[in-house]
Scaffold this active site. Structure first.
Site, PDB file in Angstrom:
ATOM      1  N   GLN A  41      31.579 -39.414 -13.310  1.00 32.17           N
ATOM      2  CA  GLN A  41      32.264 -40.975 -13.103  1.00 32.17           C
ATOM      3  C   GLN A  41      32.603 -41.019 -11.369  1.00 32.17           C
ATOM      4  OE1 GLN A  41      32.495 -43.734 -15.244  1.00 32.17           O
ATOM      5  NE2 GLN A  41      33.148 -44.310 -13.442  1.00 32.17           N
ATOM      6  N   LYS A  95      33.031 -45.674 -22.074  1.00 32.93           N
ATOM      7  CA  LYS A  95      31.980 -45.003 -22.132  1.00 32.93           C
ATOM      8  C   LYS A  95      31.874 -44.179 -23.385  1.00 32.93           C
ATOM      9  CE  LYS A  95      30.760 -45.884 -17.250  1.00 32.93           C
ATOM     10  NZ  LYS A  95      30.671 -45.112 -16.191  1.00 32.93           N
ATOM     11  N   ASP A 144      22.248 -41.986 -15.276  1.00 34.48           N
ATOM     12  CA  ASP A 144      22.663 -43.008 -14.445  1.00 34.48           C
ATOM     13  C   ASP A 144      21.508 -43.581 -13.569  1.00 34.48           C
ATOM     14  OD1 ASP A 144      25.216 -44.238 -14.739  1.00 34.48           O
ATOM     15  OD2 ASP A 144      26.282 -42.731 -13.441  1.00 34.48           O
TER      16      ASP A 144
END
Ligand code: NDP
Length: 286
Positions: free
Chosen positions: A97, A53, A120
């Site tokens: 994460q 990412k 997200d």
């Protein structure tokens, strides 16, 4: 034989568009968008995901602000870090994460992220905004699914869409995005009666089940569009989706492969969400 939807090529298009949007933001507002990533513990798979990412960010001109905490970090420490990032003007997006170590309440950590930086799309406020049809950040994988449907010109208005899976991460948000586009949506799950008949009615099928090659080709409606979200490793080491690809491809008009379908889209949509968050936050500031 179905047309195979090229997720890698579509993800590349999203990245090019995002890089152009980054340039525009720099020119118009003098701002470089930034994505803060938080990695807790030493799970090698999570470390790889975060590294990918960060690399993807740098390639399109998004600044990567990375933070690591040891596996022994307390919940309060992680939440404090997130709250600090909420205050930082150079962090336009925050990504924690997952999975977090077992002792940590992941929900509490995700809920600490400012909804304006929730790239997200997993904060309850982001989910509520999606449900209410309000502007907001949408989860990345579902956005990727929609983009792939658009890439093949899917006419969603009035189409029968069946989503197999009702997770907060994929199934439910995909269903809401399809509904927003005027599809007639059925959500199936482990208690659904006669799943094969439901799937057989679908003009558009989205499979997010987490069971390798679960959806059989003979269940699929001739000429439908099949989007396979699943990523499963078989015992022989091969990566496969939730749909039995060969038999499904013989009936569908369009189908995503695994790997190379939805997978590459998720990170691309994360980049796009980060730039969208930056534009919104910076337009408010200026
Ligand atoms: P979850 O395990 O959270 O959800 C799976 C869903 O499938 C549940 O709603 C479950 O039903 C349903 N299900 C399980 N078994 C059956 C069955 N026999 N019949 C009908 N429905 C069933 O998974 P996720 O949504 O997080 O992920 C789904 C898949 O997508 C996984 O393979 C995952 O690896 C992949 N994935 C891929 C991403 C990408 O970037 N491409 C991103 C995220 C996920 P119930 O609710 O009743 O238990």
């Amino acid at each position: 034989m179905a047309n195979i939807i090229d997720g890698k090529a579509e993800a590349e298009k999203v990245r090019l568009e995002t890089a152009a949007a980054v340039d525009e933001l720099r020119r118009e507002l003098g701002v470089a968008p930034g994505l803060a990533t938080v990695l807790v513990g030493d799970d090698p798979a999570s470390a790889t995901y975060v590294r990918n990412k960060r690399r993807s960010c740098e390639k399109v001109g998004i600044q990567s602000l990375h933070h690591e905490l040891p596996a022994s970090a307390s919940q309060a420490q992680i939440v404090d870090l997130v709250r600090g990032l909420n205050e930082r003007p150079d962090a336009h997006g925050i990504l924690v994460q997952l999975p977090l170590p077992a002792a940590i309440d992941s929900r509490a950590v995700l809920n600490a992220i400012s909804p304006d930086k929730d790239v997200d799309g997993l904060h309850p406020i982001s989910q509520g905004r999606l449900m209410a049809g309000e502007d907001g950040l949408r989860p990345c994988t579902p956005l990727g699914v929609m983009r792939l449907l658009d890439s093949v010109g899917a006419d969603l208005k009035g189409a029968r869409a069946v989503v197999v899976g009702r997770s907060v991460l994929v199934g439910k948000p995909v269903a809401l995005l399809l509904l927003e586009r005027h599809a007639t949506v059925t959500i199936c799950h482990s208690r659904t009666r006669d799943l094969a008949a439901e799937i057989g009615s679908a003009d558009v099928l989205v499979a997010a089940v987490g069971v390798p090659e679960f959806v059989k080709g003979e269940w699929i409606r001739q000429g439908s569009i099949v989007i396979d979200v699943g990523i499963n490793r078989r015992e022989d080491g091969r990566l496969v989706g939730d749909v039995h690809f060969e038999s499904a491809a013989a009936r569908a008009a369009h189908i995503t492969p695994v790997p190379g379908g939805v997978g590459p889209m998720t990170v691309a949509m994360l980049l796009s969400n980060t730039v969208a968050a930056a534009r919104r936050l910076e337009s408010r500031r200026s």
